[in-house]
Scaffold this active site. Structure first.
Site, mmCIF file in Angstrom:
data_model
loop_
_atom_site.group_PDB
_atom_site.id
_atom_site.type_symbol
_atom_site.label_atom_id
_atom_site.label_comp_id
_atom_site.label_asym_id
_atom_site.label_seq_id
_atom_site.Cartn_x
_atom_site.Cartn_y
_atom_site.Cartn_z
ATOM 1 C CG ASP A 73 -12.512 -6.313 5.182
ATOM 2 O OD1 ASP A 73 -11.871 -5.759 6.518
ATOM 3 O OD2 ASP A 73 -12.865 -5.400 4.518
ATOM 4 C CE LYS A 104 1.192 -18.782 -1.053
ATOM 5 N NZ LYS A 104 0.506 -19.285 -0.690
ATOM 6 C CG ASP A 160 -7.219 -3.973 3.779
ATOM 7 O OD1 ASP A 160 -8.074 -4.148 4.486
ATOM 8 O OD2 ASP A 160 -7.167 -3.477 2.933
ATOM 9 C CG ASP A 176 -2.559 -20.524 1.592
ATOM 10 O OD1 ASP A 176 -1.401 -20.360 2.478
ATOM 11 O OD2 ASP A 176 -2.099 -21.180 0.153
ATOM 12 C CE1 TYR A 212 -3.054 -2.698 0.193
ATOM 13 C CE2 TYR A 212 -3.702 -2.323 2.579
ATOM 14 C CZ TYR A 212 -3.842 -2.622 1.047
ATOM 15 O OH TYR A 212 -4.927 -4.132 1.141
#
Length: 367
Positions: A256, A196, A252, A228, A146
């Site tokens: 959610d 990851k 992020d 994942d 970001y």
């Protein structure tokens, strides 16, 4: 009297409605503590600010936030048609990133909390929820994709392309990991580091730093988990988590998802902490489709007030009281139409009435 200056950025959509309930709560808290006062300073922010001032993050708002002891932020963003009138490089989200960068609010806390008696809110089966879900997701907030270098254009083959850089240094990772370990030590002493590292160099560095910091926290159990796999486990075995720490993009998305397993982002407040200043906000969007209808649940906004009381003002007991008061309203069978389906044991109330009931429950508790 100790007076705290709080910048109120109501924002867009339902922001004004839920901010009104936050102001109501702050008034009651102040009345319960003669030694504490709040100076509340409204300021423009978000898409509505762009239409009125030409900026989503006006200079006047920036000055007010600079002078505040903490920032309480509502929701940002308008409907599709209105949003398209704002230049992309001046969007409300850009203003939010500017705020994060200015105050270096690197540590984002999002509690994923659902007691067993509120399991009916969740789409998960009761046997998966068990006695309840209690997770603290800690997200690094000012680094990664970001905030990395970005470019877009047409390459030498005439093809449109986009390029974005994901970059972290060891200091950025170390400080958020340290916050996570300290938080885990205060809770159930279990930390999941989400990464990851089977693909990303940044995640390899991340896991190295976690292992290095863990030496100073031998009492905290550390679990490394691929992002994942974490997404799957949040749905199948959410009760195995205590504290989860991760980089910006992963945080992020998974936070959610945390709102999803609760049944609504309307049940997820958040805190964004920096070295010198912090801001607090609900995790959900501005819901322009229900704005002005007085049906938005203010739980995430009031929960953000509770986090501010604890994290910025050291009012731990009153923060706990506020959490308890909100849970008591739900336990009493009251909710709002935006987060609940009508049922024989649920009484639908308005945004304002939900806030009034939280106030009533709070006043029953010792200050």
């Amino acid at each position: 009297m100790n007076t705290y200056r709080i910048a109120l950025l109501a924002g867009d959509g339902i922001g004004e409605e839920i901010m009104a309930e936050a102001v109501k709560i702050l008034g009651i808290v102040s009345s319960r503590h003669a030694e504490i006062g709040f100076e509340l300073i409204p300021a423009a922010f978000g898409a509505s600010a762009w239409f009125s001032t030409g900026s989503c993050w006006p200079a006047e708002t920036e000055e007010l936030c600079d002078a505040a002891d903490a920032i309480l932020k509502g929701t940002i963003g308008l409907g599709h048609t209105e949003s398209r009138q704002i230049p992309p490089d001046q969007s409300p989200e850009k203003g939010l990133l500017m705020m994060r960068r200015r105050y270096d609010t690197f540590a984002n806390f999002r509690p994923v909390y659902l007691p067993g008696f509120l399991a009916h809110f969740s789409p998960l089966r009761p046997e998966i929820i068990g006695d309840g879900i209690d997770i603290m997701i800690i997200r690094e907030l000012v680094g990664g994709l970001y905030f990395g270098e970005k470019e877009a254009g047409v390459n030498t083959q005439g093809l449109r392309y986009a390029r974005e850089i994901l970059e972290y240094d060891e200091n950025q990772i170390h400080r958020i990991v340290l916050v996570a370990f300290e938080t885990a030590r205060k809770r159930r002493r279990k930390l999941h580091s989400i990464h990851k590292s089977n693909v990303l160099k940044s995640s390899m560095l991340w896991t190295d730093i976690v292992d290095e910091v863990s030496v100073d926290f031998p009492d905290v159990e550390v679990n490394h988990m691929l992002v994942d796999a974490a997404a799957t486990h949040l749905c199948l075995r959410p009760t195995e988590f205590d504290v989860m720490v991760m980089e910006n993009l992963f945080g992020d998305i998974l936070s959610d998802q945390g709102g999803g397993i609760l049944g609504s982002l309307g049940l997820m407040p958040s805190a964004c902490l920096g070295p010198d200043k912090s801001y607090y906000e609900p995790s959900h969007g501005s819901a322009p489709d229900i704005a002005g209808k007085n049906i938005a649940n203010p739980y995430s906004m009031i929960g953000s007030v509770a986090m501010m009381l604890e994290m910025s003002f050291g009012m731990d007991r009153e923060a706990k009281n506020l959490w308890q008061a909100m849970q008591q309203v739900f336990a009493g069978g009251y909710s709002t139409p935006d987060i609940s389906k009508p049922g024989s044991d649920i009484t639908m109330v308005s945004t304002e009435e939900f806030g009034d009931r939280v106030v009533a429950e709070l006043t029953k508790l010792p200050a």
